[in-house]
Write a protein that holds these residues in place. Structure first.
Motif, PDB file in Angstrom:
ATOM      1  N   LEU A 282       0.872  -1.078   0.073  1.00 12.75           N
ATOM      2  CA  LEU A 282       0.124   0.049  -0.023  1.00 12.75           C
ATOM      3  C   LEU A 282       1.036   1.479  -0.017  1.00 12.75           C
ATOM      4  N   PHE A 283       0.603   2.137  -0.915  1.00 13.83           N
ATOM      5  CA  PHE A 283       1.637   3.318  -1.102  1.00 13.83           C
ATOM      6  C   PHE A 283       1.020   4.562  -0.476  1.00 13.83           C
ATOM      7  N   LYS A 284       1.823   5.458  -0.074  1.00 17.08           N
ATOM      8  CA  LYS A 284       1.362   6.555   0.547  1.00 17.08           C
ATOM      9  C   LYS A 284       0.468   7.445  -0.555  1.00 17.08           C
ATOM     10  N   ASN A 285      -0.417   8.171   0.053  1.00 22.22           N
ATOM     11  CA  ASN A 285      -1.086   8.847  -0.900  1.00 22.22           C
ATOM     12  C   ASN A 285      -1.227  10.352  -0.228  1.00 22.22           C
ATOM     13  N   ARG A 286      -0.647  11.335  -0.880  1.00 26.27           N
ATOM     14  CA  ARG A 286      -0.819  12.891  -0.187  1.00 26.27           C
ATOM     15  C   ARG A 286      -1.816  13.685  -1.085  1.00 26.27           C
ATOM     16  N   PRO A 290     -10.736  17.988  -3.841  1.00 26.78           N
ATOM     17  CA  PRO A 290     -11.878  18.807  -3.595  1.00 26.78           C
ATOM     18  C   PRO A 290     -13.164  18.541  -4.415  1.00 26.78           C
ATOM     19  N   GLN A 291     -13.040  18.218  -5.474  1.00 24.48           N
ATOM     20  CA  GLN A 291     -13.907  17.814  -6.379  1.00 24.48           C
ATOM     21  C   GLN A 291     -14.551  16.542  -6.222  1.00 24.48           C
ATOM     22  N   SER A 292     -16.029  16.494  -6.458  1.00 23.43           N
ATOM     23  CA  SER A 292     -16.765  15.053  -6.604  1.00 23.43           C
ATOM     24  C   SER A 292     -16.088  13.933  -7.226  1.00 23.43           C
ATOM     25  N   GLY A 293     -16.259  12.944  -6.519  1.00 24.00           N
ATOM     26  CA  GLY A 293     -15.647  11.652  -7.529  1.00 24.00           C
ATOM     27  C   GLY A 293     -16.515  11.488  -8.686  1.00 24.00           C
ATOM     28  N   THR A 294     -17.823  11.921  -8.875  1.00 21.82           N
ATOM     29  CA  THR A 294     -18.260  11.758  -9.984  1.00 21.82           C
ATOM     30  C   THR A 294     -18.014  12.605 -11.113  1.00 21.82           C
ATOM     31  N   LEU A 295     -17.103  13.586 -10.958  1.00 15.74           N
ATOM     32  CA  LEU A 295     -16.985  14.509 -11.876  1.00 15.74           C
ATOM     33  C   LEU A 295     -15.635  14.112 -12.412  1.00 15.74           C
ATOM     34  N   ARG A 296     -15.031  13.092 -12.149  1.00 11.25           N
ATOM     35  CA  ARG A 296     -13.542  12.586 -12.605  1.00 11.25           C
ATOM     36  C   ARG A 296     -13.641  11.133 -12.669  1.00 11.25           C
ATOM     37  N   ASP A 297     -12.776  10.599 -13.442  1.00  7.64           N
ATOM     38  CA  ASP A 297     -12.592   9.320 -13.826  1.00  7.64           C
ATOM     39  C   ASP A 297     -12.093   8.434 -12.576  1.00  7.64           C
ATOM     40  N   ALA A 298     -12.908   7.866 -12.000  1.00  7.01           N
ATOM     41  CA  ALA A 298     -12.750   7.121 -10.792  1.00  7.01           C
ATOM     42  C   ALA A 298     -11.776   6.193 -10.563  1.00  7.01           C
ATOM     43  N   GLY A 299     -11.571   5.522 -11.644  1.00 11.24           N
ATOM     44  CA  GLY A 299     -10.467   4.594 -11.845  1.00 11.24           C
ATOM     45  C   GLY A 299      -8.945   5.283 -11.701  1.00 11.24           C
ATOM     46  N   HIS A 300      -8.963   6.579 -12.216  1.00  7.23           N
ATOM     47  CA  HIS A 300      -7.507   7.173 -12.342  1.00  7.23           C
ATOM     48  C   HIS A 300      -7.458   8.182 -11.408  1.00  7.23           C
ATOM     49  N   SER A 301      -8.500   8.384 -10.602  1.00 10.81           N
ATOM     50  CA  SER A 301      -8.329   9.416  -9.434  1.00 10.81           C
ATOM     51  C   SER A 301      -7.275   9.224  -8.467  1.00 10.81           C
ATOM     52  N   GLN A 302      -6.386  10.079  -8.372  1.00 10.05           N
ATOM     53  CA  GLN A 302      -5.256  10.232  -7.437  1.00 10.05           C
ATOM     54  C   GLN A 302      -5.769  10.228  -6.133  1.00 10.05           C
ATOM     55  N   PHE A 357      -8.492  -1.471 -10.949  1.00 11.39           N
ATOM     56  CA  PHE A 357      -7.498  -2.190 -10.846  1.00 11.39           C
ATOM     57  C   PHE A 357      -6.862  -2.630 -12.472  1.00 11.39           C
ATOM     58  N   HIS A 358      -5.686  -2.578 -12.753  1.00 12.28           N
ATOM     59  CA  HIS A 358      -5.175  -3.378 -13.732  1.00 12.28           C
ATOM     60  C   HIS A 358      -5.271  -4.853 -13.333  1.00 12.28           C
ATOM     61  N   THR A 359      -5.994  -5.798 -13.646  1.00 16.75           N
ATOM     62  CA  THR A 359      -6.050  -7.216 -13.210  1.00 16.75           C
ATOM     63  C   THR A 359      -5.680  -8.276 -14.270  1.00 16.75           C
ATOM     64  N   TYR A 360      -4.429  -8.970 -13.668  1.00 14.08           N
ATOM     65  CA  TYR A 360      -3.868  -9.861 -14.508  1.00 14.08           C
ATOM     66  C   TYR A 360      -4.448 -11.400 -13.936  1.00 14.08           C
TER      67      TYR A 360
END
Length: 700
Positions: A282-286, A290-302, A357-360
């Protein structure tokens, strides 16, 4: 040991692999050929090896060996071989032919004495001479207890080594000792017979496809991982191996500068909520979004968690997998052996949809032991445990094992309903359980396991009290007296219903000898069940109650209520109405037919009182007391019904001894099924159920 090995695989480089084996004949000897491991996995793995390598230019013979005599041992072995299955995708006709050939190439040997090993060696040498074969090597797979390793090693070394120029591979199944000292001794003894290059120490988890791909994954994705595979970016590493079947979990830190301060969580255990294994980074996430998750690509959200998961199998996915968060990078994977799975939003892992996820998954899923055996054949030593890693692992674990003799591990009774007892948090210096330790010190200054007892954890969603038997009985007696005093203060009397049998004898004796303040003058003593024998018979529950308790305490005569099983000079005849008489007494004397306390036991078949599995009566309905049938003599019984038991203010269930471990484990997992296990139907409608289970019954 396994967790340490997996961490080594994750973060330490691999050893170089030797050159491929030369062409020629290979003899495979499986010792312990009729053992459980051989039946479940090893013969199937050897058959898979034969199917994979039949066209490699090598010839094979397979020798099953054990201590059993030739005829019975051979019969048992071939019973297993006949049941070998073809892997998915294998052409049935080809598989049938290869299976027939495999059986013809397999034979059984009784191997015990030095002469037995010499005879096996002569047989292999004769075959080589008759067929004009060059010997490539011999594999000895020791699927036997470790105490037998040294003797077998001596026989192989002195009597059954291959010819000069051929290799020898001796496979050792874990455990490799039970602490550092025993592992060092075993390693020294084996080193007197074999070189380190000749020994293959197996941990089958290293054959699991997701585990085996950890090192290749690191190498193939070094361009992405190089900058972030360190303490500055990794929050924590988890290696988790959970089992639902009915054995332990230890936080560690690496001294490597790369990983300084990064916690490594090694968790394993039995009787847990699911069967699953994984290594998770599990990586740190800084990031802050502030925007709603619905306004962005959830899969690529930082702002989503960033993680890499090597999923060993079972669990939610049900198969091996490698998963990389889409907001990290798309990994490089070998297309010949791994394929990308379609994105799915219906499955979740660690609270995230699989589409994050990229799942293999493997192109061809293989059993771990098939992979292990293939690696032995190819001489890939990097998939096995070298002696320095083995001893380093025991040096790590032995202090922890020693500490448990001074301070007992936290008691965990198993089952989904108790999973909150395992929740922990990371605190400065280590880990701390989220819930308070459910144990108390019995003896000031005591440090051994018997000086502690666990209190008020959960069993079947009800309170659990557990300790060694003597301390448990003392606690139960105190709780019974407390219930009596409380009831007398409330209503002026105490109605106690007691089971018979051997389990409560210690309780009766404890109450008689140590609880002089018990309000016996205000107490009524009833029987939960009774055998249909005269009250003077040694099988009578009442006689046992009288001998161990009643004759030693001052209970008023009219407050003692034996069950009327002996009326009109006959035993438990329906027309005599004994059950109805007892029910009438209860209705007349016990307010609302609600006992203040009912004490129950549990039979090995799950019965309680005299309510037995598959009973046709007593589990529901209006009857409060009834005649029942026992599968054991004496067959006829009189018993409280389950509805009457469940009207009690308190119900205590006492379970003692190793003989009750299996039923205790079973009950920790089953639901409300009184027809199968009557005790599972005990659930007071407006009262409290408490389980008193000693360590032997709980932990085996």
């Amino acid at each position: 040991m396994l967790g340490r090995v997996l961490c080594t695989v994750l973060f330490v480089g691999a050893l170089p692999s030797p050159a491929g084996a030369s062409q020629g004949h290979i003899s495979v000897v499986l010792l312990g050929a009729n053992g459980d491991l051989a039946k479940k996995y090893l013969w199937q793995g050897l058959f898979q090896l034969y199917m994979d390598q039949v066209s490699s230019g090598h010839s094979f013979t397979f020798h099953g060996a054990a201590l059993a005599a030739l005829e019975p041992g051979q019969r048992l072995m071939f019973d297993v071989l006949k049941k070998l299955s073809c892997p998915p995708g294998e052409a049935p006709n080809r598989c049938a032919v290869l299976k027939d050939q495999f059986l013809k190439l397999s034979q059984y040997h009784q191997l015990g004495s030095a002469e037995d090993y010499r005879a096996l060696n002569r047989e292999i040498e004769t075959l080589l001479g008759q067929e004009g074969l060059k010997e490539a090597g011999r594999i000895f797979y020791l699927s036997v207890p470790p105490f037998a390793y040294t003797e077998i090693a001596g026989h192989i070394n002195s009597s059954c080594r291959p010819r000069a120029g051929a290799w020898l591979r001796v496979v050792l199944e874990k455990p490799f000792g039970h602490d550092l000292q025993s592992a060092q001794q075993l390693a020294a003894e084996l080193a007197g017979f074999f070189s380190e290059e000749e020994m293959y120490r197996v941990d089958h988890y290293l054959g699991k496809q997701a585990v085996a791909h950890i090192l290749p994954f690191r190498d193939q994705n070094r361009q992405f991982l190089g900058p972030i595979w360190n303490r500055h970016h990794v929050e924590r590493v988890e290696v988790v191996l959970k089992e639902t079947v009915d054995a332990k979990g230890v936080l560690i830190h690496s001294q490597s500068p790369r990983w300084e301060g990064v916690p490594f969580l090694l968790t394993s255990g039995k009787a847990l909520d699911e069967r699953v294994g994984y290594a998770r980074v599990l990586f740190k996430n800084r990031a802050y979004c502030p925007q709603s998750g619905t306004l962005r690509d959830a899969g690529h959200s930082q702002c989503k968690p960033k993680q890499i998961i090597f999923y060993f199998g079972h669990g939610a996915l049900g198969a091996p997998a490698v998963l990389v968060s889409r907001n990290l990078f798309q990994p490089v994977m070998p297309k010949d052996s791994w394929r990308e799975a379609g994105a799915r939003s219906d499955l979740h892992l660690f609270g995230q949809p699989l589409s994050d996820f990229h799942t293999y998954s493997p192109v061809r899923e293989r059993d771990a032991y098939s992979v292990v055996i293939s690696n032995i054949y190819h001489g890939r030593k990097d998939f096995f445990i070298p002696v320095e890693n083995l001893l380093a692992s025991w040096a790590f674990w032995t202090p922890l094992l020693d500490s448990t003799s001074r301070q007992p591990p936290r008691l965990y009774p198993g089952g989904v309903e108790n999973q909150q007892l395992l929740d922990f948090e990371m605190v400065p210096g280590g880990l701390a359980f989220t819930l308070a330790e459910p144990a108390e010190l019995l003896h000031p200054g005591g440090q051994g396991p018997s000086d502690f007892r666990a209190i008020r954890s959960q069993f079947r969603q009800s309170p659990l009290v557990s300790a060694w038997a003597e301390e448990l009985i003392a606690r139960l007696a105190s709780d019974v007296e407390e219930a009596a005093v409380r009831s007398v203060a409330r209503s002026g009397q105490f109605h106690l219903a007691l089971s018979g049998g051997s389990s409560p004898v210690g309780l009766f004796q404890r109450l008689a000898r140590h609880h002089y303040g018990f309000p016996w003058q205000q107490s009524h003593v009833w029987l939960v069940d009774e055998r249909c024998v005269p009250l003077t018979d040694s099988e009578s529950n009442f006689l046992g109650l009288h001998r161990h308790l009643l004759q030693h305490v001052r209970v008023p005569y009219f407050n003692i209520h034996p069950m009327p099983v002996h009326l009109n000079r006959r035993l438990c005849v329906e027309e005599d109405g004994g059950a109805q008489l007892y029910a009438q007494d209860i209705a007349a004397l016990v307010a609302n037919a609600s006992f203040d306390l009912v004490l129950l036991g549990v039979g090995t078949d799950g019965h309680t009182a005299s309510l037995f599995p598959r009973s046709e009566s007593g589990l529901e309905g209006a009857a409060t007391v009834l005649l029942t049938e026992s599968p054991a003599k004496p067959h006829q019984r009189m018993s409280f019904s389950l509805p009457l038991i469940n009207r009690a203010r308190q119900v205590f269930v006492l379970v003692l001894g190793k003989g009750k471990h299996d039923i205790t484990t079973l009950l920790s997992r089953v639901g409300h099924e009184p027809r199968k296990w009557p005790i599972s139907g005990v659930s007071p409608s407006s009262g409290q159920l408490v389980w008193y289970v000693d360590y032997e019954a709980l932990l085996g």
